[in-house]
Design a protein around this motif. Structure first.
Motif, short mmCIF file in Angstrom:
data_model
loop_
_atom_site.label_atom_id
_atom_site.label_comp_id
_atom_site.label_asym_id
_atom_site.label_seq_id
_atom_site.Cartn_x
_atom_site.Cartn_y
_atom_site.Cartn_z
N GLN A 1 -6.85 -0.91 -0.27
CA GLN A 1 -6.77 -1.16 1.18
C GLN A 1 -8.08 -1.74 1.69
N ILE B 1 0.82 -1.21 0.00
CA ILE B 1 0.00 0.00 0.00
C ILE B 1 0.85 1.26 0.00
N ASP C 1 -8.42 -5.42 3.29
CA ASP C 1 -8.97 -5.64 4.62
C ASP C 1 -10.06 -6.70 4.60
#
Length: 225
Positions: free
Chosen positions: A133, A117, A137
């Motif tokens: 992201q 990231i 997740d």
């Protein structure tokens, strides 16, 4: 720009493993500042070609890669007047898992980038690092209680390679005994009767039982909470 003319798109975060590392699919573009950056597979809904937003997501992937995802799901819908310099925009974000079999053909300008990231924030246009992201997740959460790891593997694989998927996605992995107990229960995997030979002792090769109803497991791995 009014909401009647808002920009609506479908963005896809496609994940694949290369050399034990997680990568994301992107395409090179020229930005308004006339410099070169990367963006996710993304585009508008085509009311003629697409019967659903799922169709749009699959079509955006097909523009960049010949590989079809083994698994794909919606992650989130985002919209505001700050995402795009042209005005109000809304996007439906998906993530997709693509196996590591050979034979992929990429469209010129497309590339698999390491899913780091911090590095991607400097390389990606718009807010696409944020979309990655959020997809990451979701993947990190769901991989702990589902059979998702198998969708990042080739047609046949070892239990150690499942362990490698956890390491690539979570930066840590449950013990091999936990993987063995979980993935060999029920009818999720089929033993091919073949062995993978290498520097270590031969390991059994498995494939996914396409008729299996095993999908979710009872609990999270304690070691990856």
């Amino acid at each position: 720009m009014s909401l009647n003319t808002a920009l609506i798109s479908v963005d896809v975060v496609a994940f694949r493993l290369f050399n034990g590392k997680l990568h994301v699919l992107a395409q090179r573009i020229q930005t308004d500042r006339n410099d070169s950056q990367w963006m996710l597979p993304a585009g508008k809904i085509d009311p003629v070609k697409d019967q659903s937003v799922d169709d749009t997501a699959y079509r955006q992937l097909e523009r960049l890669t010949s590989k079809k995802p083994g698994y794909m799901e919606q992650v989130v819908t985002l919209g505001d007047n700050q995402r795009d310099s042209r005005g109000w925009s809304l996007t439906i974000v998906y993530y997709a898992l693509i196996d590591s079999n050979d034979g992929e053909q990429l469209t010129p300008g497309a590339k698999w980038l390491p899913a780091d990231i911090e590095t991607l924030q400097e390389q990606l246009a718009y807010d696409h690092s944020r979309l990655i992201q959020q997809a990451l997740d979701r993947l990190r959460s769901k991989i702990q209680y589902s059979s998702l790891p198998v969708y990042l593997l080739p047609d046949t694989f070892t239990l150690s390679e499942i362990h490698g998927v956890f390491s690539a996605v979570l930066d840590k992995a449950p013990p091999m005994r936990s993987i063995r107990n979980r993935f060999l229960q029920g009818d999720l995997l089929i033993d091919t009767g073949k062995l993978k030979r290498g520097s270590n002792r031969p390991a059994a090769l498995y494939k996914v039982n396409q008729n299996s109803e095993t999908w979710l497991f009872d609990r999270l791995y304690i070691s990856t909470r």
